[in-house]
Design a protein around this motif. Structure first.
Motif, PDB file in Angstrom:
ATOM      1  N   PHE A  65       0.840  -1.213   0.000  1.00  0.00           N
ATOM      2  CA  PHE A  65       0.000   0.000   0.000  1.00  0.00           C
ATOM      3  C   PHE A  65       0.872   1.259   0.000  1.00  0.00           C
ATOM      4  O   PHE A  65       0.624   2.205  -0.760  1.00  0.00           O
ATOM      5  CB  PHE A  65      -0.925  -0.024   1.215  1.00  0.00           C
ATOM      6  CG  PHE A  65      -1.767   1.199   1.361  1.00  0.00           C
ATOM      7  CD1 PHE A  65      -2.845   1.431   0.513  1.00  0.00           C
ATOM      8  CD2 PHE A  65      -1.480   2.139   2.354  1.00  0.00           C
ATOM      9  CE1 PHE A  65      -3.624   2.580   0.652  1.00  0.00           C
ATOM     10  CE2 PHE A  65      -2.257   3.282   2.495  1.00  0.00           C
ATOM     11  CZ  PHE A  65      -3.329   3.502   1.638  1.00  0.00           C
ATOM     12  N   TYR A  66       1.905   1.251   0.845  1.00  0.00           N
ATOM     13  CA  TYR A  66       2.836   2.392   0.873  1.00  0.00           C
ATOM     14  C   TYR A  66       3.529   2.569  -0.487  1.00  0.00           C
ATOM     15  O   TYR A  66       3.717   3.702  -0.957  1.00  0.00           O
ATOM     16  CB  TYR A  66       3.891   2.191   1.959  1.00  0.00           C
ATOM     17  CG  TYR A  66       3.366   2.247   3.371  1.00  0.00           C
ATOM     18  CD1 TYR A  66       2.208   2.968   3.677  1.00  0.00           C
ATOM     19  CD2 TYR A  66       4.024   1.596   4.418  1.00  0.00           C
ATOM     20  CE1 TYR A  66       1.717   3.026   4.968  1.00  0.00           C
ATOM     21  CE2 TYR A  66       3.541   1.648   5.720  1.00  0.00           C
ATOM     22  CZ  TYR A  66       2.385   2.358   5.991  1.00  0.00           C
ATOM     23  OH  TYR A  66       1.895   2.404   7.263  1.00  0.00           O
ATOM     24  N   ALA A  67       3.923   1.441  -1.082  1.00  0.00           N
ATOM     25  CA  ALA A  67       4.614   1.500  -2.373  1.00  0.00           C
ATOM     26  C   ALA A  67       3.706   2.053  -3.451  1.00  0.00           C
ATOM     27  O   ALA A  67       4.136   2.839  -4.314  1.00  0.00           O
ATOM     28  CB  ALA A  67       5.109   0.100  -2.756  1.00  0.00           C
ATOM     29  N   VAL A  68       2.426   1.668  -3.425  1.00  0.00           N
ATOM     30  CA  VAL A  68       1.465   2.174  -4.416  1.00  0.00           C
ATOM     31  C   VAL A  68       1.305   3.684  -4.274  1.00  0.00           C
ATOM     32  O   VAL A  68       1.258   4.426  -5.276  1.00  0.00           O
ATOM     33  CB  VAL A  68       0.109   1.453  -4.257  1.00  0.00           C
ATOM     34  CG1 VAL A  68      -0.974   2.154  -5.100  1.00  0.00           C
ATOM     35  CG2 VAL A  68       0.226  -0.002  -4.659  1.00  0.00           C
ATOM     36  N   ILE A  69       1.223   4.162  -3.028  1.00  0.00           N
ATOM     37  CA  ILE A  69       1.113   5.615  -2.795  1.00  0.00           C
ATOM     38  C   ILE A  69       2.338   6.335  -3.353  1.00  0.00           C
ATOM     39  O   ILE A  69       2.230   7.378  -4.014  1.00  0.00           O
ATOM     40  CB  ILE A  69       0.965   5.902  -1.285  1.00  0.00           C
ATOM     41  CG1 ILE A  69      -0.383   5.382  -0.784  1.00  0.00           C
ATOM     42  CG2 ILE A  69       1.099   7.405  -1.007  1.00  0.00           C
ATOM     43  CD1 ILE A  69      -0.585   5.536   0.709  1.00  0.00           C
ATOM     44  N   PHE A  70       3.535   5.763  -3.109  1.00  0.00           N
ATOM     45  CA  PHE A  70       4.767   6.359  -3.632  1.00  0.00           C
ATOM     46  C   PHE A  70       4.745   6.406  -5.154  1.00  0.00           C
ATOM     47  O   PHE A  70       5.105   7.427  -5.772  1.00  0.00           O
ATOM     48  CB  PHE A  70       5.973   5.553  -3.147  1.00  0.00           C
ATOM     49  CG  PHE A  70       7.244   5.860  -3.887  1.00  0.00           C
ATOM     50  CD1 PHE A  70       7.980   7.006  -3.602  1.00  0.00           C
ATOM     51  CD2 PHE A  70       7.691   5.017  -4.907  1.00  0.00           C
ATOM     52  CE1 PHE A  70       9.138   7.298  -4.303  1.00  0.00           C
ATOM     53  CE2 PHE A  70       8.843   5.297  -5.609  1.00  0.00           C
ATOM     54  CZ  PHE A  70       9.577   6.446  -5.310  1.00  0.00           C
ATOM     55  N   ILE A  71       4.304   5.322  -5.785  1.00  0.00           N
ATOM     56  CA  ILE A  71       4.292   5.257  -7.257  1.00  0.00           C
ATOM     57  C   ILE A  71       3.306   6.270  -7.831  1.00  0.00           C
ATOM     58  O   ILE A  71       3.616   6.973  -8.807  1.00  0.00           O
ATOM     59  CB  ILE A  71       3.933   3.817  -7.718  1.00  0.00           C
ATOM     60  CG1 ILE A  71       5.047   2.843  -7.303  1.00  0.00           C
ATOM     61  CG2 ILE A  71       3.730   3.768  -9.222  1.00  0.00           C
ATOM     62  CD1 ILE A  71       4.668   1.381  -7.437  1.00  0.00           C
ATOM     63  N   VAL A  72       2.116   6.354  -7.222  1.00  0.00           N
ATOM     64  CA  VAL A  72       1.112   7.309  -7.697  1.00  0.00           C
ATOM     65  C   VAL A  72       1.643   8.747  -7.588  1.00  0.00           C
ATOM     66  O   VAL A  72       1.523   9.559  -8.529  1.00  0.00           O
ATOM     67  CB  VAL A  72      -0.204   7.157  -6.897  1.00  0.00           C
ATOM     68  CG1 VAL A  72      -1.173   8.297  -7.233  1.00  0.00           C
ATOM     69  CG2 VAL A  72      -0.846   5.810  -7.199  1.00  0.00           C
ATOM     70  N   CYS A  73       2.262   9.065  -6.435  1.00  0.00           N
ATOM     71  CA  CYS A  73       2.825  10.409  -6.247  1.00  0.00           C
ATOM     72  C   CYS A  73       3.939  10.684  -7.241  1.00  0.00           C
ATOM     73  O   CYS A  73       4.037  11.796  -7.810  1.00  0.00           O
ATOM     74  CB  CYS A  73       3.340  10.567  -4.818  1.00  0.00           C
ATOM     75  SG  CYS A  73       2.039  10.565  -3.566  1.00  0.00           S
ATOM     76  N   ALA A  74       4.790   9.689  -7.479  1.00  0.00           N
ATOM     77  CA  ALA A  74       5.901   9.868  -8.401  1.00  0.00           C
ATOM     78  C   ALA A  74       5.403  10.095  -9.817  1.00  0.00           C
ATOM     79  O   ALA A  74       5.945  10.939 -10.566  1.00  0.00           O
ATOM     80  CB  ALA A  74       6.811   8.638  -8.346  1.00  0.00           C
ATOM     81  N   VAL A  75       4.370   9.350 -10.226  1.00  0.00           N
ATOM     82  CA  VAL A  75       3.811   9.515 -11.571  1.00  0.00           C
ATOM     83  C   VAL A  75       3.174  10.902 -11.720  1.00  0.00           C
ATOM     84  O   VAL A  75       3.363  11.584 -12.743  1.00  0.00           O
ATOM     85  CB  VAL A  75       2.784   8.398 -11.856  1.00  0.00           C
ATOM     86  CG1 VAL A  75       1.974   8.719 -13.124  1.00  0.00           C
ATOM     87  CG2 VAL A  75       3.489   7.064 -12.019  1.00  0.00           C
TER      88      VAL A  75
END
Length: 347
Positions: free
Chosen positions: A80-90
């Motif tokens: 879940f944390y990784a998904v949040i990071f990926i969404v923010c990075a994109v």
């Protein structure tokens, strides 16, 4: 060291090739409808970097450290944390192009590069592919290790059985030799003229039990020939007090069996048989019918209560179980003044 370096070099080359293909995919896909190659180059490079970092986090940390380690709750949390990071990075990547390449003119941006949903699908697709490959590789390695362990276990069991089989054969040697030498000793005392012929037959028997018995298989006909030599020795010892009938029905001379499989039964009949009315009677029958060997032997005997089988008979039971497992039937029975053995083996 050279082998390790070569492996690392090959692995690094494959990784670089894969990520170059990912970058080329991003570059080709998002360049549709755009003439700004400089923007597409940096946009694809940033997305590739996000994909690389995220994929390696999953492949080398989250999957082995939590998913494979059966820590599912922590794996879900960190995912879940990784998904949040990926969404923010994109989203930051989209903003980067919007600010630095198109001067806040949102409408001029290519349609695919400003569609956050499409971008996220592309990035997550790469992460899923690499993670799936990691899981498949782990499963394949686990199956391979399991198979290797099973093979080692089976090999160990086979070695133990071979050692036990050798031990049983070593017991047969002195047991059989002792009885045969006793027979020759009786002839030596009588100074019989048949002694040279007996020594020759005994020599053949010794060669068989000392050398041929180490082979996994011998011809059934060889076993029969040595049974006949043994019978001949016993006839010379018992003279008129012995009656032997040996019937054979073996048409295929190439049939093979384990060595010293039938001979101990014959020896047991002479050693533990008893003379009744002054005569020891032994009846034997060998027949090969289709894929089955039938061996039957009977001898006159005075059955005593609580009597135990000899070493040779016990050993042959163990050998049959080890060599033929459930492909044989051994019946041993005692009737009035008669001891019977009936053996059937699938060959």
């Amino acid at each position: 060291m050279n082998i390790i370096v070569i492996k690392i070099f090959k692995k690094a080359t494959l990784h670089l090739l894969f990520w170059f293909m990912v970058w080329f995919f991003f570059f080709s896909f998002f360049s549709v409808g755009s003439t700004n190659e400089n923007f597409i180059f940096w946009f694809s490079s940033i997305l590739s970097t996000i994909s690389i970092v995220s994929s390696y986090v999953f492949v080398y940390h989250l999957i082995p450290g939590f998913l494979i380690a059966k820590k599912e709750k922590l794996f879900v949390l960190y995912t879940f944390y990784a998904v949040i990071f990926i969404v923010c990075a994109v989203l930051m990547t989209v903003v980067f192009g919007f600010v630095f390449f198109y001067n806040l003119e949102y409408q001029k941006m290519p349609g695919l590069t400003k569609n956050s949903g499409v971008i996220l699908v592309c990035v997550f697709l790469i992460i899923v592919l690499t993670s799936a490959f990691k899981i498949l590789k782990h499963n394949y390695k686990s199956l391979d290790e399991k198979k290797t362990l099973e093979n080692k276990f089976l090999q160990t069991q086979l070695q133990l059985k071979e050692q036990e089989l050798k031990f049983l054969k070593m017991q047969i040697h002195p047991h059989f030799l002792f009885n045969t030498l006793n027979t020759l000793y009786g002839f030596a005392l009588k100074k019989s003229e048949k002694a040279p012929e007996m020594i020759l037959k005994l020599s053949n028997l010794l060669d068989y039990i000392l050398y041929q018995v180490d082979k996994p298989k011998v011809l059934l006909q060889d076993e029969i020939n040595h049974i006949e030599d043994y019978i001949s020795l016993e006839k010379s010892r018992f003279q008129d007090s012995l009656q032997v009938v040996f019937d054979k029905d073996v048409k295929d001379t190439q049939i093979e069996i384990a060595p010293m499989l039938l001979l101990p039964f014959v020896e047991n009949a002479f050693k533990h048989g008893n003379q009744i009315d002054g005569v020891l009677k032994v009846t034997m029958y060998v027949k090969v019918d289709e894929n089955e060997l039938n061996f039957r032997i009977e001898n006159s005997a005075i059955i005593k209560e609580n009597s135990k089988n000899g070493i040779g008979l016990e050993n042959i039971k163990k050998r049959l179980q080890m060599l033929y497992n459930n492909q044989y039937l051994l019946e041993i029975s005692s009737e009035e003044k008669m001891f019977k053995v009936n053996l059937k083996i699938a060959i």
